[in-house]
Design a protein around this motif. Sequence first.
Motif, PDB file in Angstrom:
ATOM      1  N   UNK A  77      67.077  74.582  55.938  1.00 34.61           N
ATOM      2  CA  UNK A  77      67.659  74.059  57.168  1.00 34.61           C
ATOM      3  C   UNK A  77      66.831  74.565  58.343  1.00 34.61           C
ATOM      4  N   UNK A  78      66.783  73.744  59.382  1.00 32.99           N
ATOM      5  CA  UNK A  78      66.015  74.131  60.569  1.00 32.99           C
ATOM      6  C   UNK A  78      66.761  73.708  61.821  1.00 32.99           C
ATOM      7  N   UNK A  79      66.839  74.618  62.769  1.00 34.88           N
ATOM      8  CA  UNK A  79      67.479  74.346  64.054  1.00 34.88           C
ATOM      9  C   UNK A  79      66.417  74.228  65.144  1.00 34.88           C
ATOM     10  N   UNK A  80      66.132  73.012  65.631  1.00 33.80           N
ATOM     11  CA  UNK A  80      65.188  72.868  66.744  1.00 33.80           C
ATOM     12  C   UNK A  80      65.674  73.575  68.005  1.00 33.80           C
ATOM     13  N   UNK A  81      66.995  73.568  68.214  1.00 33.02           N
ATOM     14  CA  UNK A  81      67.548  74.165  69.426  1.00 33.02           C
ATOM     15  C   UNK A  81      67.218  75.647  69.513  1.00 33.02           C
ATOM     16  N   UNK A  82      67.305  76.342  68.372  1.00 33.66           N
ATOM     17  CA  UNK A  82      67.072  77.785  68.365  1.00 33.66           C
ATOM     18  C   UNK A  82      65.767  78.167  67.659  1.00 33.66           C
ATOM     19  N   UNK A  83      65.018  77.165  67.228  1.00 33.11           N
ATOM     20  CA  UNK A  83      63.753  77.393  66.511  1.00 33.11           C
ATOM     21  C   UNK A  83      63.973  78.381  65.364  1.00 33.11           C
ATOM     22  N   UNK A  84      64.963  78.057  64.537  1.00 37.16           N
ATOM     23  CA  UNK A  84      65.414  78.938  63.465  1.00 37.16           C
ATOM     24  C   UNK A  84      65.322  78.218  62.121  1.00 37.16           C
ATOM     25  N   UNK A  85      64.694  78.874  61.162  1.00 37.12           N
ATOM     26  CA  UNK A  85      64.473  78.314  59.826  1.00 37.12           C
ATOM     27  C   UNK A  85      65.210  79.177  58.793  1.00 37.12           C
ATOM     28  N   UNK A  86      65.881  78.516  57.839  1.00 34.81           N
ATOM     29  CA  UNK A  86      66.608  79.230  56.784  1.00 34.81           C
ATOM     30  C   UNK A  86      66.303  78.546  55.459  1.00 34.81           C
ATOM     31  N   UNK A  87      65.660  79.284  54.558  1.00 29.05           N
ATOM     32  CA  UNK A  87      65.342  78.754  53.223  1.00 29.05           C
ATOM     33  C   UNK A  87      66.525  79.049  52.310  1.00 29.05           C
ATOM     34  N   UNK A  88      67.103  77.987  51.726  1.00 24.23           N
ATOM     35  CA  UNK A  88      68.303  78.123  50.901  1.00 24.23           C
ATOM     36  C   UNK A  88      67.923  78.371  49.441  1.00 24.23           C
ATOM     37  N   UNK A  89      68.402  79.468  48.882  1.00 23.34           N
ATOM     38  CA  UNK A  89      68.180  79.805  47.483  1.00 23.34           C
ATOM     39  C   UNK A  89      69.512  79.678  46.749  1.00 23.34           C
ATOM     40  N   UNK A  90      69.607  78.847  45.717  1.00 22.68           N
ATOM     41  CA  UNK A  90      70.885  78.657  45.019  1.00 22.68           C
ATOM     42  C   UNK A  90      71.490  79.968  44.534  1.00 22.68           C
ATOM     43  N   UNK A  91      72.806  80.116  44.732  1.00 25.65           N
ATOM     44  CA  UNK A  91      73.588  81.289  44.332  1.00 25.65           C
ATOM     45  C   UNK A  91      73.156  82.562  45.040  1.00 25.65           C
ATOM     46  N   UNK A  92      72.514  82.410  46.179  1.00 24.06           N
ATOM     47  CA  UNK A  92      72.154  83.568  47.008  1.00 24.06           C
ATOM     48  C   UNK A  92      72.611  83.337  48.443  1.00 24.06           C
ATOM     49  N   UNK A  93      73.866  82.980  48.578  1.00 22.56           N
ATOM     50  CA  UNK A  93      74.431  82.748  49.899  1.00 22.56           C
ATOM     51  C   UNK A  93      74.115  81.388  50.481  1.00 22.56           C
ATOM     52  N   UNK A  94      73.669  80.455  49.649  1.00 21.48           N
ATOM     53  CA  UNK A  94      73.215  79.161  50.189  1.00 21.48           C
ATOM     54  C   UNK A  94      74.352  78.332  50.770  1.00 21.48           C
ATOM     55  N   UNK A  95      75.538  78.371  50.166  1.00 17.71           N
ATOM     56  CA  UNK A  95      76.657  77.580  50.701  1.00 17.71           C
ATOM     57  C   UNK A  95      77.086  78.098  52.066  1.00 17.71           C
ATOM     58  N   UNK A  96      77.210  79.410  52.187  1.00 16.69           N
ATOM     59  CA  UNK A  96      77.549  79.994  53.487  1.00 16.69           C
ATOM     60  C   UNK A  96      76.443  79.738  54.496  1.00 16.69           C
ATOM     61  N   UNK A  97      75.187  79.946  54.077  1.00 14.57           N
ATOM     62  CA  UNK A  97      74.060  79.727  54.977  1.00 14.57           C
ATOM     63  C   UNK A  97      73.978  78.298  55.477  1.00 14.57           C
ATOM     64  N   UNK A  98      74.206  77.351  54.580  1.00 20.88           N
ATOM     65  CA  UNK A  98      74.155  75.942  54.967  1.00 20.88           C
ATOM     66  C   UNK A  98      75.228  75.633  56.008  1.00 20.88           C
ATOM     67  N   UNK A  99      76.449  76.138  55.776  1.00 17.83           N
ATOM     68  CA  UNK A  99      77.552  75.887  56.711  1.00 17.83           C
ATOM     69  C   UNK A  99      77.262  76.503  58.078  1.00 17.83           C
ATOM     70  N   UNK A 100      76.840  77.759  58.080  1.00 15.56           N
ATOM     71  CA  UNK A 100      76.608  78.442  59.353  1.00 15.56           C
ATOM     72  C   UNK A 100      75.456  77.793  60.119  1.00 15.56           C
ATOM     73  N   UNK A 101      74.394  77.448  59.415  1.00 12.26           N
ATOM     74  CA  UNK A 101      73.263  76.817  60.093  1.00 12.26           C
ATOM     75  C   UNK A 101      73.657  75.481  60.723  1.00 12.26           C
ATOM     76  N   UNK A 102      74.484  74.718  60.023  1.00 11.32           N
ATOM     77  CA  UNK A 102      74.899  73.405  60.551  1.00 11.32           C
ATOM     78  C   UNK A 102      75.867  73.547  61.725  1.00 11.32           C
ATOM     79  N   UNK A 103      76.869  74.385  61.569  1.00 12.06           N
ATOM     80  CA  UNK A 103      77.951  74.418  62.551  1.00 12.06           C
ATOM     81  C   UNK A 103      77.733  75.421  63.685  1.00 12.06           C
ATOM     82  N   UNK A 104      76.954  76.460  63.444  1.00  5.56           N
ATOM     83  CA  UNK A 104      76.739  77.460  64.495  1.00  5.56           C
ATOM     84  C   UNK A 104      75.372  77.354  65.149  1.00  5.56           C
ATOM     85  N   UNK A 105      74.372  76.850  64.389  1.00  5.33           N
ATOM     86  CA  UNK A 105      73.019  76.770  64.935  1.00  5.33           C
ATOM     87  C   UNK A 105      72.516  75.329  65.083  1.00  5.33           C
TER      88      UNK A 105
END
Length: 313
Positions: free
Chosen positions: A54-82
Amino acid sequence: KNYFPNENEKKHIFDDESIFLPGSIKDMTRTETVNRCYVDPVKYKQHKLGNICTYSPKYDLFYFLIPKSGSSTGRHVMKHSFEADEHSSHNCKRFMETGKAFNSGEGDKTLRTTSLRNPLSRFFASYDEMHVRRLGKLNKIPANYNAWMKDYDGWDYDRYKELFETKEGVQKITRSFEKFVHDWDGVVPFDVHLMLQTPVISDSKGKIYPFDIAFDTHDMGNALKEIAHRVSAPEPEIIRGRSYPRRINTSDVSTETKQKICRLSAIDFCCLNYALPKECLRDDQIPVGERVRCRWVNKPEISDELMIESVMI
């Protein structure tokens, strides 16, 4: 920095002082050790496919999602908070290799992040997820790996859930897990959740993509708040990730099975600097050539610094 074992740790190694125990590096952060990882690009070729970021242009923030390593939480937070968008594996790797952000400049200042998990805990969780997704789909599992699933051929999840209610049912689930570990060689991760963590975030030459922050899932809430602070974003709302409930009785898993998991996950134990479970430190019970250790190696073709790899001694 002292990259080599202390006196207490030397009892676990032979004469080569470049060899050390997983989790024994005390003066480097997890981000630093993962960035120094060497992943054999031939051995782990099949562990690099089909991942997302996931990538946030607004905050220039990149998050590489690794399955079963917090990816579901990371995906949600990146979408809704960033306010981030998801991207395909091809675009994620292109960004990590070239440094060019997604349709927004050169990416020189992009904060590159990912979350990591203790390899033993992740292996149990990965199996649980994979088992349910493949339940009753024997034809979706390579024949040389599918013996454990034959007991569940034609089952649906409702029938599987009935096993949760009895001691005998949980024992059946645990024995099935052990059968899977016995048969699986780690070469072909036929389900995305079986891919190891470090190969997922490595390039075609075996070098890890550069990360600014690689944090442990146990500290995910604090890490995401710190990331928000660094990119001047509001404090994120943290949710619990989605998962199937763990039904393996991990305390009933045999020592031999845990030792096999350590061998299968050796590269993650070494590069992510997680200590081995006690079962994998019993050198008197483990044959020579199957004891998990790490090693500092020179790979001048891809790095000017010493790199970390796993080795069996």
